[in-house]
Scaffold this motif. Structure first.
Motif, mmCIF file in Angstrom:
data_model
loop_
_atom_site.group_PDB
_atom_site.id
_atom_site.type_symbol
_atom_site.label_atom_id
_atom_site.label_comp_id
_atom_site.label_asym_id
_atom_site.label_seq_id
_atom_site.Cartn_x
_atom_site.Cartn_y
_atom_site.Cartn_z
ATOM 1 N N GLY A 135 -123.436 -51.079 45.735
ATOM 2 C CA GLY A 135 -123.490 -52.530 45.630
ATOM 3 C C GLY A 135 -124.598 -52.957 44.679
ATOM 4 O O GLY A 135 -125.645 -52.309 44.603
ATOM 5 N N ALA A 136 -124.353 -54.026 43.910
ATOM 6 C CA ALA A 136 -125.348 -54.553 42.978
ATOM 7 C C ALA A 136 -124.921 -55.935 42.511
ATOM 8 O O ALA A 136 -123.752 -56.331 42.687
ATOM 9 C CB ALA A 136 -125.527 -53.619 41.782
ATOM 10 N N PHE A 137 -125.850 -56.652 41.935
ATOM 11 C CA PHE A 137 -125.536 -57.960 41.379
ATOM 12 C C PHE A 137 -124.984 -57.785 39.971
ATOM 13 O O PHE A 137 -125.553 -57.083 39.139
ATOM 14 C CB PHE A 137 -126.788 -58.848 41.344
ATOM 15 N N GLY A 138 -123.849 -58.427 39.723
ATOM 16 C CA GLY A 138 -123.251 -58.353 38.400
ATOM 17 C C GLY A 138 -124.103 -59.059 37.354
ATOM 18 O O GLY A 138 -124.649 -60.140 37.613
ATOM 19 N N ASP A 139 -124.244 -58.421 36.197
ATOM 20 C CA ASP A 139 -125.037 -59.024 35.116
ATOM 21 C C ASP A 139 -124.217 -59.199 33.834
ATOM 22 O O ASP A 139 -124.781 -59.362 32.761
ATOM 23 C CB ASP A 139 -126.278 -58.182 34.833
ATOM 24 N N ALA A 195 -130.967 -51.918 46.047
ATOM 25 C CA ALA A 195 -131.479 -51.394 47.322
ATOM 26 C C ALA A 195 -132.443 -52.394 47.954
ATOM 27 O O ALA A 195 -133.481 -52.720 47.383
ATOM 28 C CB ALA A 195 -132.182 -50.065 47.100
ATOM 29 N N ASP A 196 -132.078 -52.880 49.128
ATOM 30 C CA ASP A 196 -132.980 -53.747 49.885
ATOM 31 C C ASP A 196 -132.737 -53.524 51.376
ATOM 32 O O ASP A 196 -132.084 -52.550 51.775
ATOM 33 C CB ASP A 196 -132.811 -55.211 49.490
ATOM 34 N N GLY A 197 -133.226 -54.427 52.171
ATOM 35 C CA GLY A 197 -133.098 -54.269 53.618
ATOM 36 C C GLY A 197 -131.683 -54.361 54.144
ATOM 37 O O GLY A 197 -131.420 -53.983 55.293
ATOM 38 N N SER A 198 -130.749 -54.813 53.316
ATOM 39 C CA SER A 198 -129.362 -54.907 53.761
ATOM 40 C C SER A 198 -128.625 -53.581 53.624
ATOM 41 O O SER A 198 -127.530 -53.412 54.188
ATOM 42 C CB SER A 198 -128.624 -55.986 52.954
ATOM 43 N N HIS A 199 -129.191 -52.658 52.860
ATOM 44 C CA HIS A 199 -128.659 -51.301 52.727
ATOM 45 C C HIS A 199 -127.189 -51.291 52.286
ATOM 46 O O HIS A 199 -126.303 -50.780 52.983
ATOM 47 C CB HIS A 199 -128.814 -50.524 54.036
ATOM 48 N N HIS A 200 -126.960 -51.822 51.097
ATOM 49 C CA HIS A 200 -125.597 -51.842 50.556
ATOM 50 C C HIS A 200 -125.181 -50.479 50.004
ATOM 51 O O HIS A 200 -123.982 -50.201 49.890
ATOM 52 C CB HIS A 200 -125.490 -52.886 49.446
ATOM 53 N N ASN A 201 -126.145 -49.642 49.635
ATOM 54 C CA ASN A 201 -125.839 -48.333 49.045
ATOM 55 C C ASN A 201 -126.121 -47.248 50.075
ATOM 56 O O ASN A 201 -127.278 -46.998 50.442
ATOM 57 C CB ASN A 201 -126.703 -48.112 47.796
ATOM 58 N N THR A 202 -125.052 -46.600 50.551
ATOM 59 C CA THR A 202 -125.184 -45.635 51.641
ATOM 60 C C THR A 202 -124.426 -44.346 51.336
ATOM 61 O O THR A 202 -123.527 -44.314 50.493
ATOM 62 C CB THR A 202 -124.652 -46.220 52.962
ATOM 63 N N PHE A 203 -124.800 -43.310 52.062
ATOM 64 C CA PHE A 203 -124.158 -41.998 51.952
ATOM 65 C C PHE A 203 -124.089 -41.424 53.362
ATOM 66 O O PHE A 203 -125.105 -41.298 54.046
ATOM 67 C CB PHE A 203 -124.978 -41.095 51.029
ATOM 68 N N SER A 204 -122.870 -41.090 53.815
ATOM 69 C CA SER A 204 -122.675 -40.598 55.179
ATOM 70 C C SER A 204 -121.708 -39.425 55.188
ATOM 71 O O SER A 204 -120.871 -39.288 54.285
ATOM 72 C CB SER A 204 -122.131 -41.707 56.090
ATOM 73 N N GLY A 205 -121.797 -38.614 56.212
ATOM 74 C CA GLY A 205 -120.877 -37.488 56.340
ATOM 75 C C GLY A 205 -120.948 -36.871 57.722
ATOM 76 O O GLY A 205 -121.929 -37.047 58.446
ATOM 77 N N PHE A 206 -119.901 -36.118 58.080
ATOM 78 C CA PHE A 206 -119.896 -35.427 59.366
ATOM 79 C C PHE A 206 -118.869 -34.302 59.329
ATOM 80 O O PHE A 206 -117.936 -34.303 58.513
ATOM 81 C CB PHE A 206 -119.591 -36.388 60.527
ATOM 82 N N LEU A 207 -119.051 -33.353 60.221
ATOM 83 C CA LEU A 207 -118.120 -32.223 60.354
ATOM 84 C C LEU A 207 -116.917 -32.663 61.163
ATOM 85 O O LEU A 207 -117.051 -33.083 62.321
ATOM 86 C CB LEU A 207 -118.822 -31.045 61.035
ATOM 87 N N LEU A 208 -115.715 -32.529 60.568
ATOM 88 C CA LEU A 208 -114.499 -32.834 61.299
ATOM 89 C C LEU A 208 -114.161 -31.716 62.285
ATOM 90 O O LEU A 208 -113.956 -31.947 63.478
ATOM 91 C CB LEU A 208 -113.338 -33.038 60.328
#
Length: 211
Positions: A135-139, A195-208
């Motif tokens: 996520g980011a602000f369009g310029d 990147a701010d306190g709203s945490h729009h940029n994330t990375f997640s994962g788990f073992l299926l």
């Protein structure tokens, strides 16, 4: 006279029936050594049984610990987000694809994600699911997005571009990983990540499931 008495006694003894003679004899004492041998054999068998039981308990404990360890290895899940770098909320644009390091970690079960390198390392062979968002602000010049990378292989890209306003994009993928395979996210060259306190940029994962 003495000879007559002795002869009389002999006659009397000879006249006693054989059955009465046997009853008069003392009963022989029990075989103590045989009894001791039986007790010793019983003690040896009891000791052997106790040894087998102890061995069985030790083997059972080992198996339980092994199963618990396998269960712990199978519990793998993480979720992390970007934080502002040097108090600058916007990361980029950068001249080359750059590995992102998600330092705000809210979940890291199994400790397979490294918040210092931004890489996830597979602890066991299996199918893993990953999700990443940008996520980011369009310029009016730069988009926002990046690649999911497995070792050195670019897998999938998430990308969004708009002239103004806040733009977001996300994607997911399921990968078959071997032990030691690494997975991470790279910000695309000439794109932005906010990147701010709203945490729009994330990375997640788990073992299926393991394989």
């Amino acid at each position: 006279m003495k000879i007559s008495v002795s002869f009389t006694l002999l006659l009397l003894l000879g006249s006693v029936p054989a059955s009465e003679s046997v009853e008069c004899q003392r009963t022989s004492p029990p075989d103590i050594y045989a009894a001791l041998r039986e007790i010793t054999a019983s003690l040896v068998q009891l000791k052997a049984n106790m040894a087998l039981q102890t061995t069985g308990q030790a083997q059972l404990k080992t198996e339980v610990e092994k199963l618990n360890q396998q269960q712990r290895v199978r519990q793998v899940a993480f979720s992390a987000a970007l934080l502002p770098q040097d108090q600058q909320p916007t990361i980029g644009p950068l001249p080359t694809d750059t590995t992102l390091i998600y330092t705000y970690v809210i979940t890291n079960i199994g400790n397979a994600y490294n918040s210092k390198t931004g890489a996830f390392t597979a602890p066991m062979r299996g199918a893993y699911n990953f999700e990443w968002t940008f996520g980011a602000f369009g310029d009016n010049s730069h988009g926002s997005g990046g690649w999911l990378v497995k070792n050195s292989e670019y897998v999938f890209m998430a990308f969004e571009q708009q002239a103004t306003g806040f733009m977001t994009t996300s994607k997911g993928a399921t990968l078959l990983l071997e032990v030691g395979d690494v997975v991470f996210v790279r910000l695309m060259a000439n794109t932005l990540a906010y990147a701010d306190g709203s945490h729009h940029n994330t990375f997640s994962g788990f073992l299926l499931f393991p394989m």
